[in-house]
Design a protein around this motif. Structure first.
Motif, PDB file in Angstrom:
ATOM      1  N   LEU A 263      47.271  33.796  35.710  1.00 49.96           N
ATOM      2  CA  LEU A 263      48.348  34.429  36.477  1.00 49.96           C
ATOM      3  C   LEU A 263      47.947  35.837  36.916  1.00 49.96           C
ATOM      4  O   LEU A 263      48.185  36.236  38.062  1.00 49.96           O
ATOM      5  N   ALA A 264      47.318  36.580  35.995  1.00 50.21           N
ATOM      6  CA  ALA A 264      46.893  37.941  36.318  1.00 50.21           C
ATOM      7  C   ALA A 264      45.776  37.946  37.349  1.00 50.21           C
ATOM      8  O   ALA A 264      45.767  38.763  38.286  1.00 50.21           O
ATOM      9  N   LYS A 266      45.130  35.687  39.632  1.00 49.34           N
ATOM     10  CA  LYS A 266      45.692  35.268  40.915  1.00 49.34           C
ATOM     11  C   LYS A 266      46.405  36.423  41.604  1.00 49.34           C
ATOM     12  O   LYS A 266      46.368  36.555  42.840  1.00 49.34           O
ATOM     13  N   ARG A 267      47.021  37.274  40.815  1.00 52.68           N
ATOM     14  CA  ARG A 267      47.804  38.373  41.381  1.00 52.68           C
ATOM     15  C   ARG A 267      46.932  39.581  41.750  1.00 52.68           C
ATOM     16  O   ARG A 267      47.196  40.253  42.741  1.00 52.68           O
ATOM     17  N   CYS A 268      45.879  39.832  40.973  1.00 57.59           N
ATOM     18  CA  CYS A 268      45.177  41.116  41.086  1.00 57.59           C
ATOM     19  C   CYS A 268      43.753  41.045  41.628  1.00 57.59           C
ATOM     20  O   CYS A 268      43.259  42.044  42.167  1.00 57.59           O
ATOM     21  N   LYS A 273      42.613  35.592  44.306  1.00 63.04           N
ATOM     22  CA  LYS A 273      43.785  35.568  45.187  1.00 63.04           C
ATOM     23  C   LYS A 273      43.493  34.731  46.438  1.00 63.04           C
ATOM     24  O   LYS A 273      44.319  33.913  46.871  1.00 63.04           O
ATOM     25  N   GLN A 277      45.176  31.166  47.535  1.00 63.91           N
ATOM     26  CA  GLN A 277      45.798  31.030  48.853  1.00 63.91           C
ATOM     27  C   GLN A 277      45.214  29.835  49.604  1.00 63.91           C
ATOM     28  O   GLN A 277      45.945  29.090  50.276  1.00 63.91           O
TER      29      GLN A 277
END
Length: 316
Positions: A263-264, A266-268, A273, A277
């Protein structure tokens, strides 16, 4: 048909709190000993007399810990099965009868099928794993108490819950700091920790979980790490149902931690990321995107340890 994958003599051990039932694969030889240090010594003598070199056991919530340590100290190869693995294996073999002696034979048969990466026994990791379990239990209690507090209205009960939460939170932080301190006493483990820590989204707790609970990292080929963790996709094509892939099995505790790291990342992280996408654009469901990131992360963890080089981010 020969069911074993090697000429290694194999035994299965059914573990309970008071005793151990033991069977040798491909033989009528069986025995029963107490699940105590004296019983473990008796078991080692019996296994040596039957030339056993690989022993399979089923995880039983900690009752297997002493005998596993004794077997590993004696230089035997130990295969620790998850209960679900053994149940599914019995279903495949259509073995319905059940008692401790039959379970020992079943575990021996299941162990004979194993052809997996084996990490060398490391007593340091056994101690660290127990401390890691204590941290995870404290973390689960914090989460549970926070959920319970959402439904508490009486002021005195709220004060009591807040006091408990403060104690649990402090214990959780203390256990985490102690784990890192103890791991850093060993330069080789500290180096593995730093290599895994270099991965996107991987914080100290996730790195601790991977180093402690996945010692095979760095010794596996492509795809083996994700299979061991339980995030490798398997097909279940049947009739008109084709194309869907599923995950299953593997090591639950490090998988839970890696989910947080995914999760981290994917976000940062720009690379992850963009990867997420691209998958979403191609129609992948959000959960499948996260699993794909977990798969890339665990394979990357295996790679950085194998190459002995930290992860180089796209932003560097």
């Amino acid at each position: 048909m020969n069911e074993t994958k090697s000429n290694t003599r194999i035994a299965g051990v059914d573990v309970s709190k008071p005793r151990l039932d033991v069977a040798v694969h491909g033989s009528e030889a069986m025995t029963q000993v107490a699940n105590t240090p004296a019983g473990h010594r008796e078991l080692l003598d019996w296994l040596a007399g039957h030339h056993v070199r690989r022993v399979g056991l089923e995880a039983t919530g900690g009752y297997e810990r002493g005998v596993v340590e004794a077997l590993q100290a004696a230089g035997l190869e130990v295969v620790l099965h998850q209960p679900l693995e053994v149940r599914l294996f019995a279903r495949i073999k259509r073995l319905r009868a059940k008692n401790d002696r039959l379970d020992a034979r079943l575990i021996a048969l299941a162990t004979a099928q194993v052809d997996a990466v084996k990490a060398a026994a490391d007593p340091r990791l056994a101690e660290l794993a127990e401390r890691m379990t204590a941290y995870e239990q404290a973390s689960d209690l914090v989460t549970l108490l926070k959920t319970q507090m959402e439904h508490i209205r009486l002021p005195d009960l709220i004060d009591d819950a807040r006091a408990q939460l403060a104690l649990l939170t402090a214990r959780k932080a203390r256990l985490a700091a102690d784990l890192q301190r103890r791991l850093r006493l060993w330069p080789d483990l500290a180096h593995r920790f730093d290599l895994v820590r270099s991965l996107p989204g991987v914080g100290p707790i996730v790195a601790l979980g991977l180093v402690i609970r996945m010692p095979e990292l760095g010794a596996m080929n492509r795809g083996q790490a994700s299979a061991l963790l339980g995030v490798a996709p398997y097909d279940r094509d049947s009739g008109n149902r084709k194309g869907q892939r599923f995950i299953g099995g593997g090591r639950r505790r490090p998988r839970r931690l890696l989910y947080i790291a995914a999760l981290a990342a994917k976000r940062c992280d720009p690379g992850f990321k963009a990867f997420a996408q691209r998958l979403a654009t191609n129609g992948k469901q959000p959960k499948k995107v996260i699993v794909a990131i977990m798969r890339k992360l665990i394979e990357a963890a295996n790679l950085v340890i194998k190459r002995d080089q930290p992860w180089i981010s796209l932003t560097n």
